[in-house]
Design a protein around this motif. Structure first.
Motif, PDB file in Angstrom:
ATOM      1  N   THR A  77      49.775  91.983   7.074  1.00  0.00           N
ATOM      2  CA  THR A  77      50.986  91.282   7.495  1.00  0.00           C
ATOM      3  C   THR A  77      51.749  92.158   8.475  1.00  0.00           C
ATOM      4  O   THR A  77      51.649  93.384   8.432  1.00  0.00           O
ATOM      5  CB  THR A  77      51.908  90.930   6.312  1.00  0.00           C
ATOM      6  OG1 THR A  77      52.401  92.137   5.722  1.00  0.00           O
ATOM      7  CG2 THR A  77      51.173  90.099   5.272  1.00  0.00           C
ATOM      8  N   LEU A  95      55.700  92.280  10.077  1.00  0.00           N
ATOM      9  CA  LEU A  95      57.056  91.785  10.272  1.00  0.00           C
ATOM     10  C   LEU A  95      57.558  92.287  11.610  1.00  0.00           C
ATOM     11  O   LEU A  95      57.515  93.485  11.879  1.00  0.00           O
ATOM     12  CB  LEU A  95      57.956  92.276   9.136  1.00  0.00           C
ATOM     13  CG  LEU A  95      59.387  91.747   9.091  1.00  0.00           C
ATOM     14  CD1 LEU A  95      59.883  91.709   7.652  1.00  0.00           C
ATOM     15  CD2 LEU A  95      60.343  92.587   9.936  1.00  0.00           C
ATOM     16  N   PRO A 115      52.741  86.911   9.636  1.00  0.00           N
ATOM     17  CA  PRO A 115      54.077  87.326   9.188  1.00  0.00           C
ATOM     18  C   PRO A 115      54.157  87.296   7.662  1.00  0.00           C
ATOM     19  O   PRO A 115      53.534  86.453   7.021  1.00  0.00           O
ATOM     20  CB  PRO A 115      55.000  86.263   9.802  1.00  0.00           C
ATOM     21  CG  PRO A 115      54.205  85.615  10.887  1.00  0.00           C
ATOM     22  CD  PRO A 115      52.781  85.685  10.443  1.00  0.00           C
ATOM     23  N   THR A 147      58.086  96.820  14.453  1.00  0.00           N
ATOM     24  CA  THR A 147      57.289  96.164  13.427  1.00  0.00           C
ATOM     25  C   THR A 147      57.275  96.968  12.123  1.00  0.00           C
ATOM     26  O   THR A 147      57.454  98.181  12.123  1.00  0.00           O
ATOM     27  CB  THR A 147      55.827  95.963  13.874  1.00  0.00           C
ATOM     28  OG1 THR A 147      55.175  97.244  13.985  1.00  0.00           O
ATOM     29  CG2 THR A 147      55.734  95.227  15.198  1.00  0.00           C
TER      30      THR A 147
END
Length: 440
Positions: A122, A124, A173, A431
């Protein structure tokens, strides 16, 4: 380079079993240190590090695909990791600087720089640098703080439910359960969960610490938050200490300004100890259980503090560089410090002696963390790299290391999952990435 256990999904099962508590609630004492001679410190291990040559670092291969890495970097488009197998300019410069670094008396560790085997699961993405991320003690959640003053709490995915075909197409995400914009008036520099997971603390360059109660069943913050304002500069790090005798949670915080470390009673929100000793900014704090904690500073020292005596009980000086990160393994025997010059050092705390100093990065080492069970060391630096080092065996000999993750800008923190063989990294490339090893 020495041998390095082959990190496959099958070995992850062994990793979890070794690091879990046994039926009596006590960790396997075979992991403790044994002294082979006056000049060496080694560690027993349930892993056979003398297996076939396939366990060598030289055999590490991976299919980590740069052109599928969707990092939202502040770099220009031709400098990002999305340019096929052409390395970005920042990465080339970092690697070139690492090769050209002068070698001091300490040794430069030989890092296997083949493409990382860990995959981003993942990612972000934020509008500014993501400074910190911490797993909840139950491993089901993690919190993220950034320069946009935003606090997020995200779900940790169940590894057995991941669609690995989708992972090949790039990191997705994370599921965000809670999002607080303008949580601080400034950037969120650090955050921490209490050992029980019922408290969450964040700190900022707005000179405040915020303390909140967290319900892990509803995944919500509860009650009124406390704002602590005793600092007169940026709060750079925080950590919790559990006072088991009084059944109380204590919060330790330090940073710039007066360079003092404050200890706060979480029940009242009132600081009851102010610890002076550092002459430079406090950059890192760490507690490994009990009443002691350790601090690293711009003044090039590591200090051990004992709340039972209310002061510093040991000082480890470093002549070369500021102490930017540190960690102590759970028995309290081994200290690892990261420095502004890109080097790390190991120190035998009980014997009060240095073990070795080794270079893994070409710039500030901003994060060092032992894996559960302390079999591996994870370091992250301003060179954009995350490196895994095997700390089994003789700790006075060269340690095998391997590159496990890259960012297109500075890596500010990296944190192990409390159970799984996965980790989070946060970066100036805006990130926070969750990494793990896919099934073979």
């Amino acid at each position: 380079m020495g041998s390095f256990p082959n990190l496959s999904r099958s070995n992850i099962v062994n990793y979890n079993r070794r690091d879990s508590l046994n039926s009596t609630g006590i960790r396997d004492m075979k992991r403790d240190y044994v002294v082979g001679s006056l000049n060496s410190l080694s560690r027993k291990s349930s892993i056979d590090t003398k297996k076939s040559s396939t366990d060598s670092l030289d055999m590490w291969q991976s299919t980590w695909d740069f052109d599928r890495h969707k990092s939202n970097s502040s770099l220009a488009s031709d400098e990002r990791l999305s340019c096929g197998h052409n390395k970005p300019k920042a990465l080339r410069n970092a690697q070139s600087a690492q090769k050209n670094m002068p070698k001091p008396v300490s040794s430069m560790a030989e890092v296997d720089s083949s493409k990382p085997t860990f995959k981003p699961i993942t990612m972000l993405e934020d509008l500014q640098a993501v400074r910190c991320a911490e797993f909840h003690p139950n491993g089901k959640l993690y919190a993220v703080g950034s320069n946009t003053k935003t606090l997020r709490i995200c779900t940790y995915p169940k590894m057995d439910e991941i669609n690995w075909d989708d992972v090949k197409e790039g990191a997705s995400p994370p599921t965000v359960l809670l999002k607080r914009t303008k949580h601080h008036k400034g950037s969120i520099y650090c955050l921490a969960w209490s050992p029980a997971g019922d408290l969450l603390a964040t700190a900022s360059n707005d000179k405040t610490v915020k303390l909140m109660r967290f319900n892990s069943h509803t995944c919500n913050l509860e009650g009124q938050e406390m704002e602590l304002s005793m600092h007169d500069g940026t709060v750079r790090d925080i950590c919790f200490i559990e006072d088991t005798s009084n059944k109380a949670s204590l919060l330790v915080s330090g940073g710039a300004g007066d360079c003092k470390i404050y200890v706060t009673d979480c029940a009242t929100g009132k600081p009851f100890q102010s610890l002076a000793g550092h002459s430079g900014h406090v950059l890192s704090l760490y507690n490994w259980g009990g009443a002691m904690f350790v601090s690293g500073s711009q003044d090039k020292t590591v200090r051990f503090w004992d709340l039972r005596v209310g002061g510093c009980v040991n000082v480890i000086p470093n002549k070369s560089s500021a102490v930017t990160s540190l960690a102590v393994e759970s028995s309290g025997r081994l200290l690892v410090s990261g420095y502004e010059d890109g080097f790390c050092s190991m120190h035998d705390v009980r014997a009060a002696r240095p073990l070795q100093r080794f270079g893994l990065h070409s710039s500030d080492v901003r994060s060092v963390r032992f894996s559960p069970g302390a079999y591996y060391l994870l370091t992250a630096g301003y060179d954009g790299l995350v490196v895994l080092t095997d700390v089994q065996g003789d700790l006075t000999s060269p340690l095998p290391s391997v590159l496990v993750a890259r960012h297109s800008d500075k890596v500010i923190s990296s944190r192990w999952h409390p159970e799984d063989f996965s980790f989070l990294s946060t970066s100036a490339d805006k990130t926070a990435v969750l990494w793990t090893i896919p099934p073979v």
